[in-house]
Design a protein around this motif. Structure first.
Motif, PDB file in Angstrom:
ATOM      1  N   TYR A  94      -3.644  17.047  -2.812  1.00 50.60           N
ATOM      2  CA  TYR A  94      -3.459  15.603  -2.716  1.00 50.60           C
ATOM      3  C   TYR A  94      -4.414  14.876  -3.654  1.00 50.60           C
ATOM      4  CZ  TYR A  94      -1.054  16.597   1.687  1.00 50.60           C
ATOM      5  OH  TYR A  94      -0.185  17.067   2.651  1.00 50.60           O
ATOM      6  N   PRO A 153      -8.869  19.155   4.653  1.00 48.71           N
ATOM      7  CA  PRO A 153      -8.876  19.092   3.180  1.00 48.71           C
ATOM      8  C   PRO A 153     -10.259  19.412   2.616  1.00 48.71           C
ATOM      9  CG  PRO A 153      -7.768  17.175   4.107  1.00 48.71           C
ATOM     10  CD  PRO A 153      -8.442  17.883   5.248  1.00 48.71           C
ATOM     11  N   HIS A 158      -9.679  -0.429  -0.237  1.00 48.78           N
ATOM     12  CA  HIS A 158      -8.956   0.612   0.498  1.00 48.78           C
ATOM     13  C   HIS A 158      -8.631   1.769  -0.439  1.00 48.78           C
ATOM     14  CE1 HIS A 158      -5.563  -1.732  -1.143  1.00 48.78           C
ATOM     15  NE2 HIS A 158      -4.874  -0.623  -1.075  1.00 48.78           N
ATOM     16  N   TYR A 159      -8.039   2.797   0.132  1.00 49.82           N
ATOM     17  CA  TYR A 159      -7.742   4.020  -0.613  1.00 49.82           C
ATOM     18  C   TYR A 159      -6.275   4.392  -0.443  1.00 49.82           C
ATOM     19  CZ  TYR A 159     -12.704   4.706  -1.408  1.00 49.82           C
ATOM     20  OH  TYR A 159     -14.001   4.551  -1.838  1.00 49.82           O
ATOM     21  N   GLN A 200      -5.689  21.572   0.485  1.00 48.46           N
ATOM     22  CA  GLN A 200      -5.561  21.781   1.923  1.00 48.46           C
ATOM     23  C   GLN A 200      -4.726  23.014   2.209  1.00 48.46           C
ATOM     24  OE1 GLN A 200      -3.370  18.869   4.298  1.00 48.46           O
ATOM     25  NE2 GLN A 200      -4.842  19.095   5.970  1.00 48.46           N
ATOM     26  N   GLN A 259       0.837  -1.197   0.000  1.00 47.42           N
ATOM     27  CA  GLN A 259       0.000   0.000   0.000  1.00 47.42           C
ATOM     28  C   GLN A 259       0.875   1.251   0.000  1.00 47.42           C
ATOM     29  OE1 GLN A 259      -2.646  -0.375   3.365  1.00 47.42           O
ATOM     30  NE2 GLN A 259      -3.670  -2.150   2.537  1.00 47.42           N
ATOM     31  N   PHE A 287      -9.214   5.064  -5.279  1.00 44.85           N
ATOM     32  CA  PHE A 287      -9.763   3.809  -4.773  1.00 44.85           C
ATOM     33  C   PHE A 287      -8.852   2.692  -5.259  1.00 44.85           C
ATOM     34  CE2 PHE A 287     -12.748   0.902  -3.183  1.00 44.85           C
ATOM     35  CZ  PHE A 287     -13.064  -0.051  -4.137  1.00 44.85           C
ATOM     36  N   TYR A 332      -7.843  16.843  -3.540  1.00 45.36           N
ATOM     37  CA  TYR A 332      -8.166  17.634  -2.356  1.00 45.36           C
ATOM     38  C   TYR A 332      -7.187  18.789  -2.221  1.00 45.36           C
ATOM     39  CZ  TYR A 332     -10.862  13.495  -1.546  1.00 45.36           C
ATOM     40  OH  TYR A 332     -11.749  12.455  -1.716  1.00 45.36           O
ATOM     41  N   TYR A 344     -11.900   6.303 -10.156  1.00 42.87           N
ATOM     42  CA  TYR A 344     -12.273   6.867  -8.867  1.00 42.87           C
ATOM     43  C   TYR A 344     -11.091   7.611  -8.262  1.00 42.87           C
ATOM     44  CZ  TYR A 344     -16.289   3.774  -9.351  1.00 42.87           C
ATOM     45  OH  TYR A 344     -17.409   3.145  -9.809  1.00 42.87           O
ATOM     46  N   PHE A 398      -3.668   7.765  -0.866  1.00 46.05           N
ATOM     47  CA  PHE A 398      -3.459   9.179  -1.138  1.00 46.05           C
ATOM     48  C   PHE A 398      -2.119   9.374  -1.828  1.00 46.05           C
ATOM     49  CE2 PHE A 398      -6.804  11.710   0.666  1.00 46.05           C
ATOM     50  CZ  PHE A 398      -7.405  10.890   1.612  1.00 46.05           C
ATOM     51  N   THR A 401       1.415  11.706  -2.446  1.00 47.50           N
ATOM     52  CA  THR A 401       2.422  12.250  -1.532  1.00 47.50           C
ATOM     53  C   THR A 401       2.242  13.735  -1.266  1.00 47.50           C
ATOM     54  OG1 THR A 401       3.859  12.422  -3.475  1.00 47.50           O
ATOM     55  CG2 THR A 401       4.190  10.523  -2.041  1.00 47.50           C
ATOM     56  N   SER A 432      -9.799  11.213  -6.896  1.00 48.30           N
ATOM     57  CA  SER A 432     -10.276  12.495  -6.390  1.00 48.30           C
ATOM     58  C   SER A 432      -9.080  13.357  -6.007  1.00 48.30           C
ATOM     59  CB  SER A 432     -11.215  12.297  -5.192  1.00 48.30           C
ATOM     60  OG  SER A 432     -10.643  11.442  -4.219  1.00 48.30           O
ATOM     61  N   TYR A 485     -13.718  14.863  -8.255  1.00 51.46           N
ATOM     62  CA  TYR A 485     -14.012  13.473  -7.942  1.00 51.46           C
ATOM     63  C   TYR A 485     -14.282  12.698  -9.231  1.00 51.46           C
ATOM     64  CZ  TYR A 485     -19.014  14.539  -8.494  1.00 51.46           C
ATOM     65  OH  TYR A 485     -20.244  14.912  -8.981  1.00 51.46           O
ATOM     66  N   LEU A 508     -12.614  18.808  -0.973  1.00 53.66           N
ATOM     67  CA  LEU A 508     -12.747  18.078  -2.233  1.00 53.66           C
ATOM     68  C   LEU A 508     -12.814  19.053  -3.403  1.00 53.66           C
ATOM     69  CD1 LEU A 508     -13.312  15.361  -3.749  1.00 53.66           C
ATOM     70  CD2 LEU A 508     -15.757  15.822  -3.356  1.00 53.66           C
TER      71      LEU A 508
END
Lengths: 109, 119
Positions: free
Chosen positions: A89, A46, A97-98, A40, A1, A93, A38, A34, A100, A102, A36, A51, A48
């Motif tokens: 970021y 964060p 799990h998801y 921040q 992961q 999907f 974000y 999928y 992100f 770096t 997305s 998407y 959205l």
């Protein structure tokens, strides 16, 4: 992961366009539409921005656009504005799990 | 207006436990998957765990499996994260978030709560 790979920083002058890449694998970015994105700002939660690769939530300016080719997704900010200076970021999907990215710091010169 | 208001967090010793809460309002809580995302100091976002709208399925990142437990109380519109056997590397701001209507994006976020694991 492992995290998705993004450039550490990008910069541009007001009015210019910048593009942030987000590179994954055939198990995440390449497998699903999928992705997305974000935004921040320091000390904030964060927000959205994009998407399902390229859709914009209500209220997000159309200066923000997303795309994907193979295992790399991209976020483009057109007509850069001072308030766009923030960390960005990507997120994909990956089957239950998801992941992100770096993170990329966008600097408005 | 969708709101996610977090509570809990704080300083805990290594090996200790902590419970985070997230109170939801402004939407039908029982219709949505929920998630916890964390951010270590000066680091990027990291997905931690998801829970299905009815609580019947949960998915965890590998490093917290067996230590963290996500749960929800749909009658109280609340989401929880029970964190056990905490380690220094669990130090982070923890955010609760709600999935969007399309199902695969985090449309709404809580304000975040800091968890510090240190002796």
């Amino acid at each position: 992961q492992s995290a998705l790979t993004q450039p550490r920083s990008v910069s541009g002058s007001p009015g210019q366009s910048v593009t942030i890449s987000c590179t994954g694998t055939s198990s995440d970015v390449g497998a699903y539409n999928y992705v997305s994105w974000y935004q921040q700002h320091p000390g904030k939660a964060p927000k959205l921005m994009i998407y399902d690769v390229s859709k914009r939530p209500s209220g997000v300016p159309d200066r923000f656009s997303g795309s994907k080719s193979g295992t790399t997704a991209s976020l483009t900010i057109s007509g850069l504005q001072a308030e766009d200076e923030a960390d960005f970021y990507c997120c994909s999907f990956a089957g239950a799990h998801y992941l992100f990215g770096t993170g990329t710091k966008v600097t408005v010169l | 207006e969708v709101q996610l208001v977090q509570s809990g967090g704080g300083l805990v010793q290594p090996g200790g436990s902590l419970r985070l809460s997230c109170a939801a309002s402004g939407f039908t809580f029982s219709n949505y998957w929920m998630t916890w995302v964390r951010q270590a100091p000066e680091k990027g976002l990291e997905w931690v765990v998801n829970i299905k709208h009815d609580g019947s399925e949960q998915y965890y990142m590998d490093s917290v499996k067996g230590r963290f437990i996500i749960s929800r109380d749909n009658s109280q519109n609340s989401l929880f994260l029970q964190m056990n056997s905490l380690r220094a590397e669990d130090t982070a701001v923890y955010y609760c978030a709600r999935f969007g209507d399309s199902g695969f994006d985090l449309a709404y976020w809580g304000q975040g709560t800091l968890v510090t694991v240190s002796s």
